[in-house]
Design an enzyme around this catalytic site. Sequence first.
Site, mmCIF file in Angstrom:
data_model
loop_
_atom_site.group_PDB
_atom_site.id
_atom_site.type_symbol
_atom_site.label_atom_id
_atom_site.label_comp_id
_atom_site.label_asym_id
_atom_site.label_seq_id
_atom_site.Cartn_x
_atom_site.Cartn_y
_atom_site.Cartn_z
ATOM 1 N N PHE A 75 0.839 -1.205 0.000
ATOM 2 C CA PHE A 75 0.000 0.000 0.000
ATOM 3 C C PHE A 75 0.869 1.249 0.000
ATOM 4 O O PHE A 75 2.056 1.217 0.342
ATOM 5 C CB PHE A 75 -0.967 0.008 1.184
ATOM 6 C CG PHE A 75 -0.308 0.196 2.528
ATOM 7 C CD1 PHE A 75 -0.182 1.466 3.090
ATOM 8 C CD2 PHE A 75 0.184 -0.885 3.245
ATOM 9 C CE1 PHE A 75 0.426 1.654 4.328
ATOM 10 C CE2 PHE A 75 0.783 -0.713 4.484
ATOM 11 C CZ PHE A 75 0.912 0.549 5.022
ATOM 12 N N CYS A 76 0.249 2.363 -0.403
ATOM 13 C CA CYS A 76 0.903 3.675 -0.403
ATOM 14 C C CYS A 76 -0.198 4.720 -0.289
ATOM 15 O O CYS A 76 -1.333 4.399 0.062
ATOM 16 C CB CYS A 76 1.760 3.870 -1.658
ATOM 17 S SG CYS A 76 0.818 3.773 -3.199
ATOM 18 N N THR A 77 0.107 5.953 -0.587
ATOM 19 C CA THR A 77 -0.876 7.023 -0.404
ATOM 20 C C THR A 77 -2.081 6.877 -1.326
ATOM 21 O O THR A 77 -3.227 6.854 -0.874
ATOM 22 C CB THR A 77 -0.219 8.392 -0.633
ATOM 23 O OG1 THR A 77 0.925 8.510 0.199
ATOM 24 C CG2 THR A 77 -1.197 9.527 -0.321
ATOM 25 N N GLY A 136 -1.920 4.713 -4.439
ATOM 26 C CA GLY A 136 -1.912 3.510 -5.255
ATOM 27 C C GLY A 136 -0.784 3.390 -6.260
ATOM 28 O O GLY A 136 -0.461 2.291 -6.697
ATOM 29 N N ILE A 153 -4.147 4.413 0.589
ATOM 30 C CA ILE A 153 -4.679 4.807 1.901
ATOM 31 C C ILE A 153 -5.875 5.740 1.755
ATOM 32 O O ILE A 153 -6.866 5.617 2.487
ATOM 33 C CB ILE A 153 -3.587 5.490 2.732
ATOM 34 C CG1 ILE A 153 -2.433 4.521 3.008
ATOM 35 C CG2 ILE A 153 -4.151 6.030 4.050
ATOM 36 C CD1 ILE A 153 -1.175 5.209 3.520
#
Length: 260
Positions: A185-187, A189, A215
């Site tokens: 995951f990241c901010t 995608g 997220i």
Amino acid sequence: MQSGPILNISSYKFVLIADAPTLRETLYQHALELGLKGTVLIAEEGINLFLAGSAEAVRGWVAALQQDARFADLAPKESWSEAVPFKKLLVKVKPEIIRMNMPAIRPDQLPRAPALPAKTLARWLDQGHDDEGRPVVTLDTRNAFEVDYGTFDGAIDWRISKFTEFPAALAAHREELMGKTVVSFCTGGIRCEKAAIVLQQQGLDGPVYQLEGGILKYFEETGGPHYHGSCFVFDQREALGAGLEPATEIMRPASEAHRG
């Protein structure tokens, strides 16, 4: 829920763009005419954008972009603010829309890792395993200072200082992921989409997913269970809470030398 007159959008898409300089000029001129501010990055591998302005102007710009068949399915994430969180408008052509320095990792040309819906991840975290009974680990692909603002409970964090360090960190920690279902995951995608491809190439013995929409989409669709803190964003709002509002209480990292 709208809170403020300024619409902020973020979106990306990995797709072959052979006419990047021409597209750059078209998108820049239209955004300039509409009074938008923010950043649009264009590369042969795709587009990555963060823009803000009035709702009419922002949505008009997006609608025009979607007339191009390559971007017809672009679905920007939206949030609201009292003021425009960007100082100027930048539209740039880059070698990559998210730099990894691995030319062979081209999401526009390779199969996409399965995307895990936010609500499914929340359910798996509630029950402590995936639907096959396999243990689930969340893998944070962001920079260390971003993780310090907030992350999923128990997330794996290799303390990378920039995304180009991710492949080496993965090679060093590969054994940690064996026998597990891995959700990167990241901010928003984009980083976890590239990271998931590298993960798949490591020959792990469990499923590999990327969190669909990152997220921010998780906040939007679930309200943020199993996530503590805020989500750092690269604009003047600094960080967003689970309601996608500017965070009022922020756990800042010890070092502020983080924007490189």
